[in-house]
Enzyme design. Structure first.
Site, PDB file in Angstrom:
ATOM      1  N   ASP A  75      68.326  13.238  14.150  1.00 13.04           N
ATOM      2  CA  ASP A  75      67.492  14.079  15.001  1.00 13.04           C
ATOM      3  C   ASP A  75      68.153  15.438  15.188  1.00 13.04           C
ATOM      4  OD1 ASP A  75      69.489  12.749  16.631  1.00 13.04           O
ATOM      5  OD2 ASP A  75      68.419  13.454  18.411  1.00 13.04           O
ATOM      6  N   GLU A 137      70.338  11.412  19.512  1.00 14.39           N
ATOM      7  CA  GLU A 137      71.603  11.985  19.968  1.00 14.39           C
ATOM      8  C   GLU A 137      71.373  13.305  20.692  1.00 14.39           C
ATOM      9  OE1 GLU A 137      75.448  14.093  20.043  1.00 14.39           O
ATOM     10  OE2 GLU A 137      73.557  14.775  19.190  1.00 14.39           O
TER      11      GLU A 137
END
Length: 383
Positions: A75, A137
């Site tokens: 991500d 994250e």
């Protein structure tokens, strides 16, 4: 295997947290032929809870020890104002020896370099290798690494050691290995008073005055002077708010918000007690809300860190600094299970417009990671 094409494929996946964007499919397609068993793990809120579900990936090859895990995230943060970019954030354009795009540095480049390193090594390595790849994250980190680690422990996949591929290098590749991080906690303080006319303060109880005295108690002296591996803890007042539009009214409440970054002298529990003590010392009627995104942790120098440093010296030709600075990372979750350290690319463009990584640095990082794998699996001496 050249890491560049894989990195370009990953950049072209618009995986703005928590969207998967196709990035995990790209990884499954390359890891499966390399002998990895891939398990897609989806975690999310229970019925009635807030939040979005997150796609994660666990992949492992081999069953023996030592078990070396690589942790990373596909991500990325949003690209922001497109006018600030001179390249398509998800175009993976090559320009002047750079590959451009969101995640080039943080940290799709690290993932591509690690997989290319594995592909360059023999299949019959001792021990086992795994990858823990999350899509959460850059977001709340609620349904990502922490949940995958719980699943790994429940299914017999707890690693012996873990490398997180965050872009830790400051000026040149390999110059910094992070072996710990400070903890981070937020606090919201509401002091209650008695509203009244500012011309008749004896009939009121001004919560602003009491809050100011509390904040002075908390900021008048440092929390500590640092420790063997950590810089000093810091307490920052990030907001003071009364919400009072009138000039002649003593407000009924006053609020403040704090952010505390703390070393191994403290815990979130001890700091919460410190906040309570300061409020009680001023005889405040108050409400205190605290949230901790991670406690401080440290992987003390030992065989794992020594082998990392030796690999950096051999492949990158620099003496790495062992460091605990910066913000938080998912290493804070891994630290509960095994020794963990962070080593990755030079991070000067992460989260910026025109994020990029030099192609040659990407290839050097892959060679460095190959040396790390050999060192951690006992194929090279830690010297």
């Amino acid at each position: 295997m050249d890491p560049l094409p894989l990195l370009q494929d990953l950049i072209c996946c618009p995986s703005v947290t928590p969207a998967e964007g196709g990035a995990l499919r790209v990884l499954e397609a390359v890891l499966t032929p390399l002998g990895f068993t891939c398990t897609r793990l989806r975690f999310g809120p229970k019925e009635g809870e807030e939040g979005e579900a997150v796609e994660n990936l666990f992949a492992r090859r081999g069953t023996g020890a030592p078990h070396l895990c690589f942790a990373g995230h596909t991500d990325v943060v949003p690209p922001g104002d497109p006018a600030l970019w001179t390249a398509d954030p998800f175009g993976a354009e090559l320009r002047g020896g750079l590959v451009m795009g969101r995640g080039a540095t943080d940290m799709k480049g690290g993932i591509a370099a690690w997989i290319a390193a594995i592909a360059s090594l023999p299949r019959d390595l001792p021990g086992s290798l795994s990858l823990l790849i999350t899509g959460d994250e850059e977001g709340p980190a609620t349904y990502g690494t922490v949940k995958v680690l719980e699943w790994m422990a429940a299914h017999g996949h707890t690693p012996d050691m873990c490398l997180v591929g965050e872009p830790t290098s400051r000026a040149v590749l390999g110059d910094t290995i992070k072996i710990g991080r400070r903890g981070s906690m937020n606090a919201a303080i509401t002091v209650q008073g008695v509203q009244g006319h500012s011309a008749y303060p004896q009939r009121a109880d001004n919560p602003v005055h009491r809050l100011v005295r509390v904040l002075h108690r908390l900021t008048a002296r440092p929390l500590d002077e640092g420790s063997a591996w950590f810089e000093p803890s810091t307490l920052q007042v990030t907001s003071v708010d009364v919400g009072n539009p009138a000039t002649n009214v003593i407000p009924g409440t006053a609020q403040a918000r704090l952010n505390i970054r703390f070393n191994d002298h403290h815990s979130s529990a001890s700091l919460t007690a410190l906040l309570h003590a300061a409020l009680r010392a001023e005889e405040a009627r108050y409400r205190l809300e605290v949230s901790c995104s991670g406690e401080s942790f440290l992987t003390k120098p030992g065989p794992f860190v020594a082998a990392l440093a030796a690999a950096v010296r051999r492949e990158a030709g620099v003496e790495p600094k062992l460091d605990t600075g910066g913000g938080t990372s998912d290493a804070r979750f891994v630290a509960h299970y095994c020794p963990v350290a962070e080593l990755g690319a030079v991070g000067t463009t992460m989260h910026k417009a025109d994020e990029s990584t030099p192609v040659e640095e990407l290839r050097r990082l892959s060679r460095l990671y190959a040396a790390v794998i050999r060192a951690q699996l006992g194929l090279e001496p830690a010297a």
